[in-house]
Design a protein around this motif. Structure first.
Motif, short mmCIF file in Angstrom:
data_model
loop_
_atom_site.label_atom_id
_atom_site.label_comp_id
_atom_site.label_asym_id
_atom_site.label_seq_id
_atom_site.Cartn_x
_atom_site.Cartn_y
_atom_site.Cartn_z
N TRP A 63 2.36 15.35 -0.81
CA TRP A 63 2.64 13.96 -0.07
C TRP A 63 1.50 13.81 0.71
CZ3 TRP A 63 3.89 13.82 5.20
CH2 TRP A 63 4.15 12.40 5.63
N ALA A 64 1.23 14.59 1.44
CA ALA A 64 -0.15 14.27 2.41
C ALA A 64 -1.23 13.99 1.84
CB ALA A 64 -0.39 15.55 3.26
N ARG A 65 -1.50 14.59 0.56
CA ARG A 65 -2.77 14.08 -0.06
C ARG A 65 -2.69 12.65 -0.66
NH1 ARG A 65 -2.56 20.18 -2.85
NH2 ARG A 65 -4.30 21.07 -1.19
N ALA A 66 -1.47 12.44 -1.40
CA ALA A 66 -1.34 11.03 -1.79
C ALA A 66 -1.49 10.09 -0.85
CB ALA A 66 0.11 11.24 -2.39
N TYR A 67 -0.92 10.29 0.47
CA TYR A 67 -0.55 9.23 1.71
C TYR A 67 -2.08 8.92 2.00
CZ TYR A 67 2.23 7.36 5.47
OH TYR A 67 2.41 6.50 6.52
N ARG A 68 -2.86 10.15 2.34
CA ARG A 68 -4.31 9.83 2.62
C ARG A 68 -4.90 9.28 1.67
NH1 ARG A 68 -9.11 13.21 1.97
NH2 ARG A 68 -10.44 13.09 3.93
N ILE B 103 0.97 -1.17 0.03
CA ILE B 103 0.18 -0.09 -0.15
C ILE B 103 0.81 1.31 -0.11
CG2 ILE B 103 -1.68 1.31 1.29
CD1 ILE B 103 -2.91 -1.31 2.20
N VAL B 104 1.91 1.21 0.84
CA VAL B 104 2.68 2.45 0.96
C VAL B 104 3.60 2.70 -0.38
CG1 VAL B 104 4.73 3.48 2.26
CG2 VAL B 104 2.85 2.48 3.76
N ALA B 105 3.91 1.34 -1.01
CA ALA B 105 4.57 1.66 -2.22
C ALA B 105 4.11 2.43 -3.32
CB ALA B 105 5.15 0.14 -2.72
N GLY B 106 2.65 2.42 -3.10
CA GLY B 106 1.88 3.04 -4.08
C GLY B 106 2.07 4.64 -4.01
N VAL B 107 2.20 5.13 -2.77
CA VAL B 107 2.23 6.65 -2.53
C VAL B 107 3.26 7.03 -3.18
CG1 VAL B 107 2.30 8.20 -0.81
CG2 VAL B 107 1.30 6.15 0.04
N ASP B 108 2.65 8.25 -3.96
CA ASP B 108 3.59 9.10 -4.78
C ASP B 108 4.60 10.08 -3.96
OD1 ASP B 108 4.63 10.81 -6.77
OD2 ASP B 108 3.16 12.06 -7.23
N LEU B 109 5.90 10.04 -4.19
CA LEU B 109 6.92 10.86 -3.67
C LEU B 109 7.65 11.70 -4.35
CD1 LEU B 109 8.43 7.93 -1.36
CD2 LEU B 109 6.55 9.30 -0.72
N SER B 110 7.29 11.75 -5.35
CA SER B 110 7.99 12.41 -6.45
C SER B 110 8.24 13.90 -6.01
CB SER B 110 7.55 12.19 -8.07
OG SER B 110 6.27 12.63 -7.99
N MET B 111 7.16 14.66 -5.34
CA MET B 111 7.31 16.02 -5.11
C MET B 111 8.18 16.44 -3.97
SD MET B 111 5.09 14.17 -3.16
CE MET B 111 3.69 14.03 -4.29
N LEU C 279 9.79 6.00 2.42
CA LEU C 279 8.63 6.97 2.58
C LEU C 279 9.38 8.15 3.85
CD1 LEU C 279 4.82 7.08 2.52
CD2 LEU C 279 6.17 8.24 4.35
N ALA C 280 9.47 7.39 4.60
CA ALA C 280 9.98 8.16 5.97
C ALA C 280 11.31 8.73 5.61
CB ALA C 280 10.22 7.29 7.02
N ASP C 281 12.25 8.25 5.14
CA ASP C 281 13.51 8.72 4.38
C ASP C 281 13.20 9.78 3.24
OD1 ASP C 281 16.48 8.44 4.38
OD2 ASP C 281 16.08 8.35 2.30
N ALA C 282 12.40 9.81 2.61
CA ALA C 282 11.95 10.81 1.72
C ALA C 282 11.62 12.15 2.36
CB ALA C 282 11.10 10.53 0.56
N VAL C 283 10.49 11.74 3.32
CA VAL C 283 10.18 13.10 3.93
C VAL C 283 10.98 13.68 4.86
CG1 VAL C 283 8.33 13.65 5.70
CG2 VAL C 283 7.60 11.89 3.88
N TYR C 284 11.69 12.95 5.66
CA TYR C 284 12.69 13.57 6.66
C TYR C 284 13.92 14.24 5.65
CZ TYR C 284 16.54 13.67 9.93
OH TYR C 284 17.63 13.98 10.63
N GLY C 285 14.37 13.46 4.54
CA GLY C 285 15.25 14.16 3.72
C GLY C 285 15.08 15.41 3.08
#
Length: 209
Positions: free
Chosen positions: A85-90, A64-72, A116-122
């Motif tokens: 990211w928040a909208r894609a995660y939700r 499920i998490v793998a489908g969340v867009d992190l490109s932004m 996902l956590a690494d991308a947000v934090y980074g």
């Protein structure tokens, strides 16, 4: 569920069918025996791919998490990136609400969840947030997103005008909420997201006068 004459078993197929069970009936409905029956195989066959039911649930969550867009993240300015990211995660959470309580526990050892956590934090640290603040922002955003996906606020009110009488004078229109639950819940999420980002922008400006 239609079963093929010759069941083809793979990790992906197991996760797909397990996710369908959980989406329809909740995590408690998932068992290796039930899953094997739906797949048209014997339960021991599952152990060639997953050692335990817990590993299957982990794989459901990670898919499920793998489908969340992190490109932004790391591409767009951090306020816009957090919003996107928040909208894609939700959206991922809302598509699988029965898995939200499990995912809300944190990433554990799940690769997609850790990415996902690494991308947000980074993205936050690269934008100029101190590491400790970036950690807290990531946690706050996850609390907000997961909470918004756990259920509908508006559907919590029954469509019975007689219930909201003299004892609840400020809820005289509450019976209308259920019919407008999608509009109410989406607007509430966007309002909360605006408030979070606006507050963070003010805090960021104070850090970088």
């Amino acid at each position: 569920m239609v079963r093929p004459r010759t069941p083809l078993l793979s990790r992906e197929r197991i996760v797909e069918v397990a996710t369908a069970i959980v989406d329809a009936e909740g995590l408690d409905a998932l068992s290796t025996r039930r899953l094997a029956r739906e797949l048209g195989v014997q339960a021991p066959s599952l152990y060639n791919h997953f050692a335990t039911k817990e590993e299957i649930v982990d794989a459901i969550g990670d898919a499920i998490v793998a489908g969340v867009d992190l490109s932004m993240l790391g591409r767009d300015p951090w306020p816009a990136a957090l919003r996107g990211w928040a909208r894609a995660y939700r959206a991922a959470f809302r598509a699988h609400p029965n898995v939200v309580p499990f995912l809300a526990r944190g990433p554990a050892r799940r690769p997609a969840s850790l990415r996902l956590a690494d991308a947000v934090y980074g993205a936050l640290v690269s934008a100029g947030w101190p590491p400790a603040q970036a950690t807290r922002i990531g946690a706050a955003m996850r609390y907000f997103v997961a909470g918004s996906a756990l259920g509908s606020f508006a559907l919590g009110f029954v469509a019975d005008p007689s219930l909201y009488g003299a004892d609840y004078p400020h809820l005289r229109d509450a019976h209308r909420l259920a019919d407008r639950h999608s509009e109410v819940d989406e607007a509430a999420f966007e309002l909360g997201l605006d408030a979070l980002i606006d507050g963070l922008e003010r805090r960021f400006a104070a850090l970088h006068p």
